[in-house]
Motif scaffolding. Structure first.
Motif, PDB file in Angstrom:
ATOM      1  N   TYR A   1      22.191   6.649  23.833  1.00  0.00           N
ATOM      2  CA  TYR A   1      21.782   5.246  23.890  1.00  0.00           C
ATOM      3  C   TYR A   1      20.283   5.116  23.584  1.00  0.00           C
ATOM      4  N   MET A   2      19.466   6.016  24.192  1.00  0.00           N
ATOM      5  CA  MET A   2      18.026   5.963  23.968  1.00  0.00           C
ATOM      6  C   MET A   2      17.687   6.302  22.519  1.00  0.00           C
ATOM      7  N   GLU A   3      18.482   7.174  21.890  1.00  0.00           N
ATOM      8  CA  GLU A   3      18.241   7.490  20.480  1.00  0.00           C
ATOM      9  C   GLU A   3      18.450   6.257  19.607  1.00  0.00           C
ATOM     10  N   LYS A   4      19.513   5.486  19.898  1.00  0.00           N
ATOM     11  CA  LYS A   4      19.772   4.273  19.128  1.00  0.00           C
ATOM     12  C   LYS A   4      18.671   3.230  19.377  1.00  0.00           C
ATOM     13  N   ARG A   5      18.216   3.108  20.628  1.00  0.00           N
ATOM     14  CA  ARG A   5      17.154   2.171  20.933  1.00  0.00           C
ATOM     15  C   ARG A   5      15.850   2.572  20.232  1.00  0.00           C
ATOM     16  N   GLU A   6      15.590   3.892  20.178  1.00  0.00           N
ATOM     17  CA  GLU A   6      14.370   4.361  19.519  1.00  0.00           C
ATOM     18  C   GLU A   6      14.394   4.036  18.033  1.00  0.00           C
ATOM     19  N   ALA A   7      15.585   4.167  17.402  1.00  0.00           N
ATOM     20  CA  ALA A   7      15.694   3.819  15.985  1.00  0.00           C
ATOM     21  C   ALA A   7      15.444   2.328  15.781  1.00  0.00           C
ATOM     22  N   ARG A   8      15.967   1.503  16.680  1.00  0.00           N
ATOM     23  CA  ARG A   8      15.761   0.057  16.599  1.00  0.00           C
ATOM     24  C   ARG A   8      14.280  -0.304  16.763  1.00  0.00           C
ATOM     25  N   MET A   9      13.604   0.320  17.769  1.00  0.00           N
ATOM     26  CA  MET A   9      12.204   0.024  18.007  1.00  0.00           C
ATOM     27  C   MET A   9      11.332   0.551  16.870  1.00  0.00           C
ATOM     28  N   ARG A  10      11.723   1.691  16.274  1.00  0.00           N
ATOM     29  CA  ARG A  10      10.952   2.215  15.152  1.00  0.00           C
ATOM     30  C   ARG A  10      11.008   1.263  13.965  1.00  0.00           C
ATOM     31  N   HIS A  11      12.209   0.699  13.737  1.00  0.00           N
ATOM     32  CA  HIS A  11      12.333  -0.275  12.649  1.00  0.00           C
ATOM     33  C   HIS A  11      11.468  -1.499  12.917  1.00  0.00           C
ATOM     34  N   THR A  12      11.454  -1.972  14.178  1.00  0.00           N
ATOM     35  CA  THR A  12      10.631  -3.135  14.518  1.00  0.00           C
ATOM     36  C   THR A  12       9.151  -2.828  14.326  1.00  0.00           C
ATOM     37  N   ALA A  13       8.721  -1.621  14.746  1.00  0.00           N
ATOM     38  CA  ALA A  13       7.313  -1.249  14.596  1.00  0.00           C
ATOM     39  C   ALA A  13       6.921  -1.143  13.126  1.00  0.00           C
ATOM     40  N   GLU A  14       7.806  -0.558  12.303  1.00  0.00           N
ATOM     41  CA  GLU A  14       7.495  -0.443  10.879  1.00  0.00           C
ATOM     42  C   GLU A  14       7.403  -1.820  10.224  1.00  0.00           C
ATOM     43  N   SER A  15       8.315  -2.731  10.619  1.00  0.00           N
ATOM     44  CA  SER A  15       8.266  -4.074  10.058  1.00  0.00           C
ATOM     45  C   SER A  15       6.977  -4.796  10.467  1.00  0.00           C
ATOM     46  N   THR A  16       6.587  -4.638  11.741  1.00  0.00           N
ATOM     47  CA  THR A  16       5.346  -5.274  12.212  1.00  0.00           C
ATOM     48  C   THR A  16       4.128  -4.696  11.502  1.00  0.00           C
ATOM     49  N   ASN A  17       4.103  -3.375  11.334  1.00  0.00           N
ATOM     50  CA  ASN A  17       2.972  -2.742  10.647  1.00  0.00           C
ATOM     51  C   ASN A  17       2.847  -3.221   9.208  1.00  0.00           C
ATOM     52  N   SER A  18       3.980  -3.374   8.523  1.00  0.00           N
ATOM     53  CA  SER A  18       3.930  -3.840   7.137  1.00  0.00           C
ATOM     54  C   SER A  18       3.396  -5.269   7.055  1.00  0.00           C
ATOM     55  N   LYS A  19       3.784  -6.117   8.025  1.00  0.00           N
ATOM     56  CA  LYS A  19       3.278  -7.489   8.026  1.00  0.00           C
ATOM     57  C   LYS A  19       1.777  -7.527   8.316  1.00  0.00           C
ATOM     58  N   ILE A  20       1.328  -6.682   9.260  1.00  0.00           N
ATOM     59  CA  ILE A  20      -0.104  -6.630   9.570  1.00  0.00           C
ATOM     60  C   ILE A  20      -0.892  -6.120   8.367  1.00  0.00           C
ATOM     61  N   ARG A  21      -0.344  -5.127   7.659  1.00  0.00           N
ATOM     62  CA  ARG A  21      -1.017  -4.597   6.488  1.00  0.00           C
ATOM     63  C   ARG A  21      -1.147  -5.680   5.413  1.00  0.00           C
ATOM     64  N   LEU A  22      -0.052  -6.443   5.204  1.00  0.00           N
ATOM     65  CA  LEU A  22      -0.098  -7.518   4.219  1.00  0.00           C
ATOM     66  C   LEU A  22      -1.116  -8.576   4.607  1.00  0.00           C
ATOM     67  N   PHE A  23      -1.167  -8.928   5.911  1.00  0.00           N
ATOM     68  CA  PHE A  23      -2.146  -9.916   6.382  1.00  0.00           C
ATOM     69  C   PHE A  23      -3.574  -9.408   6.168  1.00  0.00           C
ATOM     70  N   SER A  24      -3.793  -8.097   6.372  1.00  0.00           N
ATOM     71  CA  SER A  24      -5.135  -7.530   6.159  1.00  0.00           C
ATOM     72  C   SER A  24      -5.539  -7.626   4.702  1.00  0.00           C
ATOM     73  N   TYR A  25      -4.601  -7.305   3.799  1.00  0.00           N
ATOM     74  CA  TYR A  25      -4.917  -7.420   2.374  1.00  0.00           C
ATOM     75  C   TYR A  25      -5.276  -8.853   1.997  1.00  0.00           C
ATOM     76  N   ILE A  26      -4.488  -9.806   2.498  1.00  0.00           N
ATOM     77  CA  ILE A  26      -4.753 -11.215   2.189  1.00  0.00           C
ATOM     78  C   ILE A  26      -6.119 -11.637   2.742  1.00  0.00           C
ATOM     79  N   SER A  27      -6.465 -11.167   3.959  1.00  0.00           N
ATOM     80  CA  SER A  27      -7.753 -11.516   4.568  1.00  0.00           C
ATOM     81  C   SER A  27      -8.903 -10.982   3.724  1.00  0.00           C
ATOM     82  N   VAL A  28      -8.768  -9.734   3.239  1.00  0.00           N
ATOM     83  CA  VAL A  28      -9.833  -9.157   2.412  1.00  0.00           C
ATOM     84  C   VAL A  28      -9.992  -9.939   1.112  1.00  0.00           C
TER      85      VAL A  28
END
Length: 280
Positions: free
Chosen positions: A229-256
């Protein structure tokens, strides 16, 4: 001074209540293991690898949704997928229930059960492709007994493949992103205690030592289920973290870019101003 103390105490209590509420919602969210949701970009391919433990089998369920799907529609399919893959559910590994009129009205008529141009490819290293087919919008794709299917026609020693099972989603649409809801259900998750109880002697026939041994096996299986169960939750949270990081990276590029544009405009304006004043 007393007014300041009362204000500080009230602020402190408000912060404690906020932290307690946040902790409650975080703990409540981890109590349910929902399926994984992944985004596949335009003309892109996204792959995942899964390993199935020895002497186990697995079922896989997939649903493709357009990227612009309504939030209520996505939540409905996510909940129904969870019911399909949840141990002990009445709809375990059965077809989805009939879509309600309220949900159906929020789906475009030409999309429902239409061709998505998104493909599922399930492969095993050094073996034939297990499944390669195109998704139909909102229609689940169920792959039963993945391990048995991989071993079919293979005369070598049985066992899990060394590279695991590869699940790839290929989006051939050049103008539309897609969302894939999927889950992997291990066979050991469904009716494990009942199956074990049928294979062993009845409780009234066991000695105290054998009873303790049986309880130890049940406790070990409970721990294994929690780890899965924890392995499946970790995969879900990893996907959420990667999606958030990509959005933050895009926002940083736009800000620059915006910062550079504003700097250029200021430089141009000041240069023209000084020229008009004949200071340059």
């Amino acid at each position: 001074m007393s007014t300041y103390r009362r204000s500080s105490r009230a602020c402190f209590m408000t912060c404690l209540l906020y932290l307690a509420a946040a902790s409650f919602f975080l703990l409540a969210d981890t109590s349910n293991a929902y399926p994984i949701i992944t985004d596949v970009g335009e003309a892109d391919v996204k792959c995942f690898n899964f390993n199935v433990p020895d002497d186990d089998d697995a079922h896989m369920v997939f649903i493709a949704l357009p990227d612009n799907v309504d939030d209520e529609v996505e939540e409905w399919f996510n909940t129904q997928m969870n019911e399909m893959t949840r141990k002990g559910s009445n709809n375990f590994m059965k077809s989805l229930p009939q879509v309600s009129k309220e949900i159906h009205d929020k789906i475009s008529g030409d999309e429902y059960n239409g061709r998505s141009n998104v493909y599922l490819k399930l492969t095993v290293p050094k073996r034939p492709v297990l499944r390669h087919q195109m998704f139909m919008w909102y229609a689940p794709v169920v792959v039963m007994n993945v391990v048995k299917a991989a071993q079919r026609g293979n005369n070598k020693k049985k066992g899990p493949p060394p590279g695991g099972y590869s699940i790839c989603f290929e989006n051939k649409n050049s103008d539309q992103e897609v969302k894939i809801i999927f889950d992997v259900v291990l066979m050991s998750d469904e009716g494990q205690e009942d199956e074990m109880h049928r294979k062993i002697i009845k409780k009234e026939h066991l000695t105290p030592l054998e009873q303790n041994f049986q309880e130890g096996i049940k406790a070990a299986n409970t721990i294994l289920n929690e780890m899965k169960y924890m392995e499946k939750r970790e995969a879900r949270m990893r996907h959420t973290a990667e999606s958030t990081n990509s959005k933050i990276r895009l926002f940083s590029y736009i800000s620059v870019i915006v910062l550079l544009g504003v700097t250029w405009l200021q430089r141009t304006y000041l240069k023209s101003y000084f020229k008009k004043k004949k200071l340059m």
